[in-house]
Design an enzyme around this catalytic site. Structure first.
Site, PDB file in Angstrom:
ATOM      1  N   ALA A  29       0.830  -1.209   0.000  1.00 34.06           N
ATOM      2  CA  ALA A  29       0.000   0.000   0.000  1.00 34.06           C
ATOM      3  C   ALA A  29       0.863   1.257   0.000  1.00 34.06           C
ATOM      4  O   ALA A  29       0.380   2.351  -0.298  1.00 34.06           O
ATOM      5  CB  ALA A  29      -0.887  -0.004   1.227  1.00 34.06           C
ATOM      6  N   MET A  73       2.295   2.719   2.635  1.00 32.59           N
ATOM      7  CA  MET A  73       2.210   3.603   3.810  1.00 32.59           C
ATOM      8  C   MET A  73       3.574   3.688   4.487  1.00 32.59           C
ATOM      9  O   MET A  73       4.296   2.688   4.568  1.00 32.59           O
ATOM     10  CB  MET A  73       1.198   3.052   4.813  1.00 32.59           C
ATOM     11  CG  MET A  73      -0.226   3.183   4.346  1.00 32.59           C
ATOM     12  SD  MET A  73      -1.333   2.558   5.595  1.00 32.59           S
ATOM     13  CE  MET A  73      -0.850   0.863   5.680  1.00 32.59           C
ATOM     14  N   VAL A 103      17.942 -17.578  -8.923  1.00 32.73           N
ATOM     15  CA  VAL A 103      19.096 -18.156  -8.228  1.00 32.73           C
ATOM     16  C   VAL A 103      18.658 -19.499  -7.664  1.00 32.73           C
ATOM     17  O   VAL A 103      17.668 -19.591  -6.927  1.00 32.73           O
ATOM     18  CB  VAL A 103      19.593 -17.213  -7.111  1.00 32.73           C
ATOM     19  CG1 VAL A 103      20.706 -17.868  -6.308  1.00 32.73           C
ATOM     20  CG2 VAL A 103      20.061 -15.903  -7.721  1.00 32.73           C
ATOM     21  N   ARG A 122       3.979 -10.916   2.133  1.00 37.20           N
ATOM     22  CA  ARG A 122       4.911 -10.177   2.999  1.00 37.20           C
ATOM     23  C   ARG A 122       5.938 -11.170   3.545  1.00 37.20           C
ATOM     24  O   ARG A 122       5.561 -12.271   3.972  1.00 37.20           O
ATOM     25  CB  ARG A 122       4.188  -9.586   4.209  1.00 37.20           C
ATOM     26  CG  ARG A 122       2.992  -8.718   3.893  1.00 37.20           C
ATOM     27  CD  ARG A 122       2.259  -8.389   5.202  1.00 37.20           C
ATOM     28  NE  ARG A 122       1.064  -7.609   4.978  1.00 37.20           N
ATOM     29  CZ  ARG A 122      -0.151  -8.136   4.804  1.00 37.20           C
ATOM     30  NH1 ARG A 122      -0.329  -9.451   4.808  1.00 37.20           N
ATOM     31  NH2 ARG A 122      -1.193  -7.346   4.628  1.00 37.20           N
ATOM     32  N   GLY A 164       8.438  -3.035   4.752  1.00 36.89           N
ATOM     33  CA  GLY A 164       9.584  -3.002   3.837  1.00 36.89           C
ATOM     34  C   GLY A 164       9.659  -1.753   2.981  1.00 36.89           C
ATOM     35  O   GLY A 164      10.750  -1.309   2.615  1.00 36.89           O
ATOM     36  N   LYS A 177      19.382 -37.534   4.063  1.00 35.80           N
ATOM     37  CA  LYS A 177      18.503 -38.677   3.761  1.00 35.80           C
ATOM     38  C   LYS A 177      17.604 -38.212   2.617  1.00 35.80           C
ATOM     39  O   LYS A 177      16.772 -37.312   2.784  1.00 35.80           O
ATOM     40  CB  LYS A 177      17.684 -39.064   4.987  1.00 35.80           C
ATOM     41  CG  LYS A 177      16.792 -40.239   4.687  1.00 35.80           C
ATOM     42  CD  LYS A 177      15.893 -40.620   5.839  1.00 35.80           C
ATOM     43  CE  LYS A 177      14.999 -41.755   5.373  1.00 35.80           C
ATOM     44  NZ  LYS A 177      13.693 -41.729   6.020  1.00 35.80           N
ATOM     45  N   GLY A 179       5.309 -45.651   8.251  1.00 33.74           N
ATOM     46  CA  GLY A 179       4.221 -45.480   9.211  1.00 33.74           C
ATOM     47  C   GLY A 179       3.194 -46.598   9.202  1.00 33.74           C
ATOM     48  O   GLY A 179       2.206 -46.533   9.927  1.00 33.74           O
ATOM     49  N   ALA A 212      11.771 -47.749   7.596  1.00 33.24           N
ATOM     50  CA  ALA A 212      10.316 -47.651   7.415  1.00 33.24           C
ATOM     51  C   ALA A 212       9.576 -48.975   7.544  1.00 33.24           C
ATOM     52  O   ALA A 212      10.020 -50.011   7.065  1.00 33.24           O
ATOM     53  CB  ALA A 212       9.946 -47.021   6.076  1.00 33.24           C
ATOM     54  N   SER A 271       7.863 -44.330  13.531  1.00 36.11           N
ATOM     55  CA  SER A 271       6.467 -44.440  13.974  1.00 36.11           C
ATOM     56  C   SER A 271       6.294 -45.442  15.115  1.00 36.11           C
ATOM     57  O   SER A 271       5.531 -45.193  16.056  1.00 36.11           O
ATOM     58  CB  SER A 271       5.570 -44.865  12.805  1.00 36.11           C
ATOM     59  OG  SER A 271       5.712 -43.979  11.751  1.00 36.11           O
TER      60      SER A 271
HETATM   61  C1  LIG Z   1      -0.518  -6.441   0.739  1.00 46.06           C
HETATM   62  C2  LIG Z   1       0.735  -5.812   1.274  1.00 46.06           C
HETATM   63  C3  LIG Z   1       0.711  -4.524   1.778  1.00 46.06           C
HETATM   64  C4  LIG Z   1       1.865  -3.944   2.260  1.00 46.06           C
HETATM   65  N1  LIG Z   1       1.840  -2.646   2.682  1.00 46.06           N
HETATM   66  C5  LIG Z   1       2.973  -2.052   3.101  1.00 46.06           C
HETATM   67  C6  LIG Z   1       2.965  -0.681   3.470  1.00 46.06           C
HETATM   68  O1  LIG Z   1       1.945  -0.024   3.395  1.00 46.06           O
HETATM   69  N2  LIG Z   1       4.131  -0.134   3.913  1.00 46.06           N
HETATM   70  C7  LIG Z   1       5.295  -0.843   4.002  1.00 46.06           C
HETATM   71  O2  LIG Z   1       6.300  -0.291   4.431  1.00 46.06           O
HETATM   72  N3  LIG Z   1       5.317  -2.148   3.635  1.00 46.06           N
HETATM   73  C8  LIG Z   1       4.193  -2.760   3.191  1.00 46.06           C
HETATM   74  N4  LIG Z   1       4.209  -4.072   2.833  1.00 46.06           N
HETATM   75  C9  LIG Z   1       5.425  -4.843   3.058  1.00 46.06           C
HETATM   76  C10 LIG Z   1       6.435  -4.654   1.938  1.00 46.06           C
HETATM   77  O3  LIG Z   1       5.784  -4.729   0.706  1.00 46.06           O
HETATM   78  C11 LIG Z   1       7.530  -5.703   2.040  1.00 46.06           C
HETATM   79  O4  LIG Z   1       8.089  -5.743   3.327  1.00 46.06           O
HETATM   80  C12 LIG Z   1       8.648  -5.378   1.054  1.00 46.06           C
HETATM   81  O5  LIG Z   1       8.110  -5.161  -0.221  1.00 46.06           O
HETATM   82  C13 LIG Z   1       9.673  -6.487   0.996  1.00 46.06           C
HETATM   83  O6  LIG Z   1      10.586  -6.170  -0.007  1.00 46.06           O
HETATM   84  P1  LIG Z   1      11.683  -7.221  -0.491  1.00 46.06           P
HETATM   85  O7  LIG Z   1      12.493  -6.545  -1.535  1.00 46.06           O
HETATM   86  O8  LIG Z   1      12.380  -7.793   0.689  1.00 46.06           O
HETATM   87  O9  LIG Z   1      10.844  -8.434  -1.104  1.00 46.06           O
HETATM   88  P2  LIG Z   1       9.987  -8.492  -2.428  1.00 46.06           P
HETATM   89  O10 LIG Z   1       9.434  -7.165  -2.757  1.00 46.06           O
HETATM   90  O11 LIG Z   1       9.021  -9.616  -2.284  1.00 46.06           O
HETATM   91  O12 LIG Z   1      11.047  -8.848  -3.547  1.00 46.06           O
HETATM   92  C14 LIG Z   1      11.726 -10.072  -3.564  1.00 46.06           C
HETATM   93  C15 LIG Z   1      12.218 -10.283  -4.990  1.00 46.06           C
HETATM   94  O13 LIG Z   1      13.145 -11.365  -4.985  1.00 46.06           O
HETATM   95  C16 LIG Z   1      12.908 -12.171  -6.115  1.00 46.06           C
HETATM   96  N5  LIG Z   1      13.400 -13.515  -5.831  1.00 46.06           N
HETATM   97  C17 LIG Z   1      12.934 -14.375  -4.891  1.00 46.06           C
HETATM   98  N6  LIG Z   1      13.644 -15.516  -4.924  1.00 46.06           N
HETATM   99  C18 LIG Z   1      14.557 -15.383  -5.900  1.00 46.06           C
HETATM  100  C19 LIG Z   1      15.574 -16.245  -6.418  1.00 46.06           C
HETATM  101  N7  LIG Z   1      15.789 -17.460  -5.909  1.00 46.06           N
HETATM  102  N8  LIG Z   1      16.316 -15.809  -7.462  1.00 46.06           N
HETATM  103  C20 LIG Z   1      16.113 -14.575  -7.984  1.00 46.06           C
HETATM  104  N9  LIG Z   1      15.182 -13.715  -7.511  1.00 46.06           N
HETATM  105  C21 LIG Z   1      14.416 -14.113  -6.488  1.00 46.06           C
HETATM  106  C22 LIG Z   1      11.402 -12.131  -6.326  1.00 46.06           C
HETATM  107  O14 LIG Z   1      11.072 -12.445  -7.645  1.00 46.06           O
HETATM  108  C23 LIG Z   1      11.101 -10.669  -5.967  1.00 46.06           C
HETATM  109  O15 LIG Z   1      11.194  -9.863  -7.113  1.00 46.06           O
HETATM  110  C24 LIG Z   1       3.072  -4.682   2.295  1.00 46.06           C
HETATM  111  C25 LIG Z   1       3.107  -5.959   1.771  1.00 46.06           C
HETATM  112  C26 LIG Z   1       1.959  -6.523   1.252  1.00 46.06           C
HETATM  113  C27 LIG Z   1       2.016  -7.914   0.665  1.00 46.06           C
HETATM  114  C1  LIG Z   2      11.340 -40.238   9.924  1.00 47.72           C
HETATM  115  C2  LIG Z   2      11.581 -40.921   8.661  1.00 47.72           C
HETATM  116  O1  LIG Z   2      12.564 -40.746   8.008  1.00 47.72           O
HETATM  117  C3  LIG Z   2      10.545 -41.853   8.186  1.00 47.72           C
HETATM  118  O2  LIG Z   2      10.104 -41.374   6.972  1.00 47.72           O
HETATM  119  C4  LIG Z   2      11.139 -43.209   8.103  1.00 47.72           C
HETATM  120  O3  LIG Z   2      11.046 -43.720   6.852  1.00 47.72           O
HETATM  121  C5  LIG Z   2      10.638 -44.096   9.196  1.00 47.72           C
HETATM  122  O4  LIG Z   2       9.508 -44.820   8.886  1.00 47.72           O
HETATM  123  P1  LIG Z   2       8.567 -45.399  10.079  1.00 47.72           P
HETATM  124  O5  LIG Z   2       7.885 -44.204  10.619  1.00 47.72           O
HETATM  125  O6  LIG Z   2       7.647 -46.390   9.400  1.00 47.72           O
HETATM  126  O7  LIG Z   2       9.478 -46.036  11.091  1.00 47.72           O
END
Ligand SMILES: Cc1cc2nc3c(=O)[nH]c(=O)nc-3n(C[C@H](O)[C@H](O)[C@H](O)COP(=O)(O)OP(=O)(O)OC[C@H]3O[C@@H](n4cnc5c(N)ncnc54)[C@H](O)[C@@H]3O)c2cc1C
Ligand SMILES: CC(=O)[C@@H](O)[C@H](O)COP(=O)(O)O
Length: 652
Positions: free
Chosen positions: A46, A48, A165, A294, A322, A494, A555, A581, A604
């Site tokens: 939003a 804010m 990534v 979030r 954020g 595992k 299980g 198991a 289990s």
């Molecule tokens: C509905 C809503 C309302 C909100 N309102 C507010 C507000 O009013 N004021 C405020 O301050 N905050 C607000 N927030 C919170 C704020 O939006 C978040 O805290 C902030 O945007 C987080 O930013 P970020 O960059 O950490 O994450 P994000 O904005 O989620 O960005 C993360 C990015 O990383 C990328 N990514 C993830 N994994 C990988 C990967 N493995 N490889 C490459 N890229 C990757 C994703 O694609 C994404 O683009 C709100 C959030 C929501 C959902």
């Molecule tokens: C915890 C775990 O790794 C189980 O998935 C495992 O295979 C044990 O099986 P049981 O729960 O049947 O002993």
């Protein structure tokens, strides 16, 4: 693609981009990698800037937010200059109307019914007054994201869009490179800023907290101001009027994991609350619905600062604030990376606050005692066993174990029952489901901390993974989890690849594929398989540390149903065979060991017994008895009786 950059930032939300711009302005070479700019919470928010309206209690988080709010005017001016885009920053103040007179009125400015209606005419008849927070405000976060993106590109940040990534490669305590969907990328310092997705790469307790939103179009009369001028932060909803005439209404707070989409219930709830707050909007046209995730942490505070490796910096978990926290995060993280300057505020947001080491803490946060091992043999109700032979060790991937019983942690009636059972079983290896520990799934809260990992070897498992790719990713997280809990050199995994929810039978092809990859990455792989001798051989050939054929479905407690095939696997294997198991009773455990299995995994049968610690002890004894019997050698089977007493010298 095989490239290198001085600083590599994972994540192109507001946090990743803000850090990139700050670093670049200070002269660094920067790459930002983002799988999808549009999925970022930063687009969904939003906008804010509301440390006061959010009612943050006094403390480090409020200080951080206030510092950021103070930085905002200068920060957006700089961004607007760099990008030539407006970002809709308005320090408009926030009104927080309420429906009940509050008991105490604290330091904030209280407005009675007449006063608040003077500031904002048209409020609902149930509004009895409200708070006025003159220094809070708003920014158009979508515009801000565009401006950040533009500024980053104009400054020469290498922005890679649509790149995921997949893993963070490490060598000798440092990140050596990152593996992406487009190849390997190297840098000197890496910043993890991937919002809610962060725990797909590292085991940080960050979870998605869904928020649904919608927008309406406010009516615009000629030469009249828009009907809403300020943010209204009401009970359970807020209304954010943008200068372009949109009214943003938010937001639900839902713990639904990654369930995407808007729901009738979510939107209805928002609209009901919004209309109660400001009735006139019920006739305004709806423009858009959307949602976002979030990045929430258990204590609702961000994770900032160095983490896991010397050259890895974390900037995530900003949860509801954020957008507000972007300028201060960028500034503190750039100081940390370029000047090695650690602002005292950062000490409150370290990642390791979530990973207390049980060895040094007498009581865990959930009130359970960590495991103590010294007194096991002195325990009164459980019979003593003779010391097993010191020569007869189970050796897996070069590591020696005295006990041949492995146990699990799931399905116990309580953490205490699990702790006592682990002690009573005398096992030295305990398997834990990486995903469940990470997400603190029911029954797994505080689990990682409840075991003394100074004494017990952790066997992270990939339970819940349906595909090889999934299992590989979770295995990497498992390795980090073991490291975090003090087992720096633990590379055991595992491997479970289980697409079938009914019988929980493993996928042989996916298991082999994942095993090959994980062996290449240096894991000691312990694959859970159906009792298939050919598959067991292939897994041995690709370098697995053991094979773990199932006795019967997980299980089920059906015992050893695959005896003939398990016998072949035991006969042909040069690596340890762990029967895993389905074992339901100690006699079945002993049977597997008598057959020559090297070890057992039983969960289990212990956890679901009426007295788990006693059953754990019985399983430990059975594993030992079976092993001793196997080493002693079974007497030959005969078709006829042969008297036990010698027949010579009998009195006729
Ligand atoms: C509905 C809503 C309302 C909100 N309102 C507010 C507000 O009013 N004021 C405020 O301050 N905050 C607000 N927030 C919170 C704020 O939006 C978040 O805290 C902030 O945007 C987080 O930013 P970020 O960059 O950490 O994450 P994000 O904005 O989620 O960005 C993360 C990015 O990383 C990328 N990514 C993830 N994994 C990988 C990967 N493995 N490889 C490459 N890229 C990757 C994703 O694609 C994404 O683009 C709100 C959030 C929501 C959902
Ligand atoms: C915890 C775990 O790794 C189980 O998935 C495992 O295979 C044990 O099986 P049981 O729960 O049947 O002993």
């Amino acid at each position: 693609m095989n490239s290198s950059s001085e600083i590599v930032i994972i994540g192109g939300g507001i946090i990743g981009l803000a850090i990139a711009v700050d670093l670049k302005l200070r002269g660094a070479t920067v790459t930002v990698i983002s799988q999808d700019f549009q999925q970022a919470a930063s687009h969904a928010a939003a906008g804010m800037l509301a440390p006061h309206a959010e009612e943050l209690p006094p403390g480090a988080m409020l200080d951080l937010c206030l510092k950021s709010r103070w930085l905002y005017p200068e920060w957006v001016r700089k961004l607007q200059d760099l990008s030539a885009l407006e970002v809709g920053y308005i320090p408009c103040g926030i009104l927080a109307p309420v429906f009940d007179i509050p008991k105490s009125q604290g330091d904030a400015t209280w407005l009675d019914k007449e006063g608040i209606n003077h500031y904002q005419p048209g409020l609902g008849s149930e509004v009895v007054g409200g708070w006025w927070y003159p220094e809070d405000g708003q920014v158009d976060n979508r515009q801000l994201m565009k401006a950040l993106h533009q500024a980053a590109q104009r400054l020469g940040v290498n922005v890679l869009e649509g790149v995921t990534v997949e893993a963070i490669a490490q060598k000798q305590g440092k990140v050596s490179s990152i593996l992406t969907s487009r190849g390997e990328i190297e840098g000197q310092t890496y910043v993890l800023a991937s919002g809610s997705w962060v725990n797909q790469l590292l085991p940080l307790p960050v979870r998605p907290v869904k928020g649904q939103m919608l927008s309406l179009r406010m009516p615009r009369e000629p030469h009249q101001p828009l009907p809403l001028q300020r943010v209204l932060y009401g009970p359970g909803t807020y209304l954010v009027p943008r200068q372009d005439g949109r009214l943003i209404i938010g937001a639900t707070v839902e713990e639904v994991n990654w369930t995407s989409g808007n729901t009738p219930n979510g939107i209805k709830t928002l609209l009901d609350r919004a209309i109660r707050l400001y009735p006139a909007l019920e006739n305004w046209p709806i423009e858009e619905f959307w949602w976002g995730f979030r990045p929430g942490t258990p204590d609702e505070l961000p994770i900032l600062g160095r983490g896991f490796c010397d050259n890895l910096v974390l900037a995530t978990g900003h949860y509801r604030n954020g957008i507000l926290l972007a300028p201060v995060t960028a500034s503190l993280i750039a100081d940390l990376i370029l000047q090695q300057k650690t602002d005292p505020l950062l000490s409150h947001f370290r990642y390791d606050r979530f990973f207390s080491k049980p060895l040094s803490t007498p009581m865990n946060t959930n009130g359970t005692q960590p495991l103590q091992f010294a007194s096991v043999n002195g325990s009164s109700s459980i019979p003593q066993l003779p010391e097993p032979s010191t020569e007869d060790h189970l050796i897996i991937a070069g590591r020696k174990f005295r006990s041949r019983l492995m146990t699990g942690t799931g399905k116990y009636p309580s953490i205490e029952a699990m702790q006592k059972s682990v002690i009573a079983s005398e096992c030295e290896i305990v398997t834990v489901a990486v995903r469940r520990v990470q997400t603190k799934a029911p029954g797994h809260e505080g689990l990682a901390e409840a075991i003394d990992w100074g004494k017990i070897w952790m066997l992270p498992n990939t339970a819940g993974c349906k595909t090889a790719e999934d299992a590989i990713r979770v295995a990497r997280l498992g390795r980090e989890m073991a490291k975090l809990l003090g087992q720096e050199d633990n590379n055991f995994i595992k491997l479970e690849v289980i697409p079938d929810p009914k019988y929980l039978l493993p996928d042989p092809i996916g298991t082999l594929q994942a095993a090959e990859q994980l062996v290449k990455e240096g894991f000691a792989v312990l694959p859970y398989i159906n009792a298939d001798p050919l598959l067991a051989k292939r897994l041995e050939e690709v370098g697995c540390a053991t094979v773990m054929p199932l006795g019967s479905p997980i299980g089920s407690g059906q015992g050893i149903k695959n005896e003939a095939n398990i016998a072949i696997i035991i006969e042909q294997s040069k690596i340890p065979v762990v029967v895993d198991a389905g074992i339901g009773t100690p006699s079945e455990a002993a049977l597997a060991m008598e057959m020559g299995a090297d070890a057992l995994l039983v969960n289990s049968a212990i956890a679901l017994s009426k007295n788990p610690p006693a059953m754990a002890k019985a399983m430990g004894m059975a594993a030992q008895a079976g092993r001793l019997a196997y080493l002693a050698g079974r007497m030959p089977l005969k078709s006829y009786a042969s008297a036990s007493s010698p027949l010579t010298g009998t009195v006729v």
